[in-house]
Write a protein that holds these residues in place. Structure first.
Motif, short mmCIF file in Angstrom:
data_model
loop_
_atom_site.label_atom_id
_atom_site.label_comp_id
_atom_site.label_asym_id
_atom_site.label_seq_id
_atom_site.Cartn_x
_atom_site.Cartn_y
_atom_site.Cartn_z
N SER A 104 0.82 -1.22 0.00
CA SER A 104 0.00 0.00 0.00
C SER A 104 0.85 1.26 0.00
O SER A 104 0.42 2.30 -0.51
N GLY A 108 -0.67 2.64 -3.06
CA GLY A 108 -1.81 3.33 -2.46
C GLY A 108 -2.73 2.37 -1.73
O GLY A 108 -2.71 1.15 -1.97
N TYR A 110 -6.08 2.17 -1.79
CA TYR A 110 -7.22 1.63 -2.53
C TYR A 110 -6.82 0.41 -3.35
O TYR A 110 -7.49 -0.62 -3.31
N TYR A 144 -13.31 4.54 -1.02
CA TYR A 144 -13.14 5.84 -1.65
C TYR A 144 -14.37 6.72 -1.40
O TYR A 144 -14.23 7.89 -1.02
N GLU A 148 -13.05 9.53 1.06
CA GLU A 148 -12.72 10.70 0.25
C GLU A 148 -13.93 11.61 0.03
O GLU A 148 -13.80 12.82 0.14
N PRO A 154 -8.60 12.26 2.97
CA PRO A 154 -7.80 11.63 1.91
C PRO A 154 -6.94 10.49 2.46
O PRO A 154 -6.31 10.64 3.50
N LYS A 157 -2.59 7.47 -1.69
CA LYS A 157 -2.84 7.10 -3.09
C LYS A 157 -1.54 6.78 -3.78
O LYS A 157 -0.48 7.23 -3.38
N GLU A 161 -4.30 5.46 -8.94
CA GLU A 161 -5.27 6.53 -8.70
C GLU A 161 -4.91 7.77 -9.51
O GLU A 161 -5.79 8.45 -10.04
N ILE A 166 -7.25 10.90 -9.64
CA ILE A 166 -7.62 10.95 -8.22
C ILE A 166 -6.36 11.28 -7.43
O ILE A 166 -5.42 10.49 -7.39
N TYR A 167 -6.33 12.45 -6.86
CA TYR A 167 -5.15 12.89 -6.10
C TYR A 167 -5.45 13.08 -4.65
O TYR A 167 -6.46 13.38 -4.20
#
Length: 167
Positions: A104, A108, A110, A144, A148, A154, A157, A161, A166-167
C-alpha cells in the motif's frame, strides 16, 4: 513448563507474563508522555496530559494484576500457547497483512485493499477468482466513497489513482 511439554512450543504461561510486561511498558510510556505534556489541573481545566496519564495508570495497574496472577496462580503452566501448527495458521493471516501494508505504501491504499481482499478471498477463502476480484474492487470503491467523498479524509494514493485523476 514441565518436561513433557519441553520443545512443543511457546507456553501460555510465558506468553501471559510477556503480555503483562508489554502492556505494563505501554502504560508506563503513556504515563511518561502524558507527564511531559502536563498532568495538572489548571485554571482552564485539565492539562492536555491529564486524562491520558490516568489511562496509562489504569493500563499499568491492570498489567500488574495480570502479571501477579500469572506468576502467583500459575494456571497455565505447561499449556502450549503456540506450536508449529498454530504458528502456520497465524502466519497465513499475518504475512498477507504485512504484504498489504508494504504494498500500500507503493501503490496506495485503494489498490492495496483491492489486491488484499481479492487474494485473501482466493487463497484463504477458496472463492472464485472473479467474485474475489469483484469484491476487492467493490470494497476499494466503497472506501473511496466513504473516506474521500463522505468524510473528506484523503487516504494514501499511488500511481493507479493518479492515472484516473484521483489525487
Amino acid at each position: 513448563m514441565d518436561n513433557s511439554d519441553h520443545g512443543r512450543g511457546l507456553s501460555r504461561h510465558a506468553m501471559e507474563i510477556a503480555t503483562a510486561c508489554l502492556t505494563g511498558g505501554i502504560g508506563v510510556a503513556v504515563c511518561y508522555g502524558s507527564w511531559q505534556l502536563g498532568i495538572a489541573w489548571e485554571e482552564t481545566g485539565p492539562a492536555s496530559g491529564y486524562f491520558p496519564f490516568w489511562i496509562g495508570v489504569l493500563i499499568t495497574l491492570g498489567s500488574l494484576v495480570n502479571l501477579g496472577r500469572a506468576v502467583i496462580l500459575e494456571h497455565h503452566v505447561g499449556e502450549v500457547f503456540l506450536d508449529r501448527q498454530r504458528l502456520n495458521r497465524v502466519a497465513s493471516f499475518f504475512l498477507p497483512v504485512v504484504a498489504f501494508a508494504v504494498l500500500s505504501v507503493f501503490v496506495g491504499l485503494y489498490v492495496g485493499t483491492a489486491l488484499y481482499i481479492a487474494t485473501a478471498m482466493i487463497f484463504q477463502g477458496k472463492y472464485a477468482w472473479w467474485l474475489s476480484v469483484l469484491s476487492g474492487l467493490c470494497v476499494a470503491v466503497a472506501f473511496y466513497l466513504i473516506f474521500e467523498i463522505g468524510f473528506q479524509v484523503p487516504l494514501l494514493k499511488g500511481p493507479v489513482e493518479a492515472m484516473f485523476g484521483i489525487y
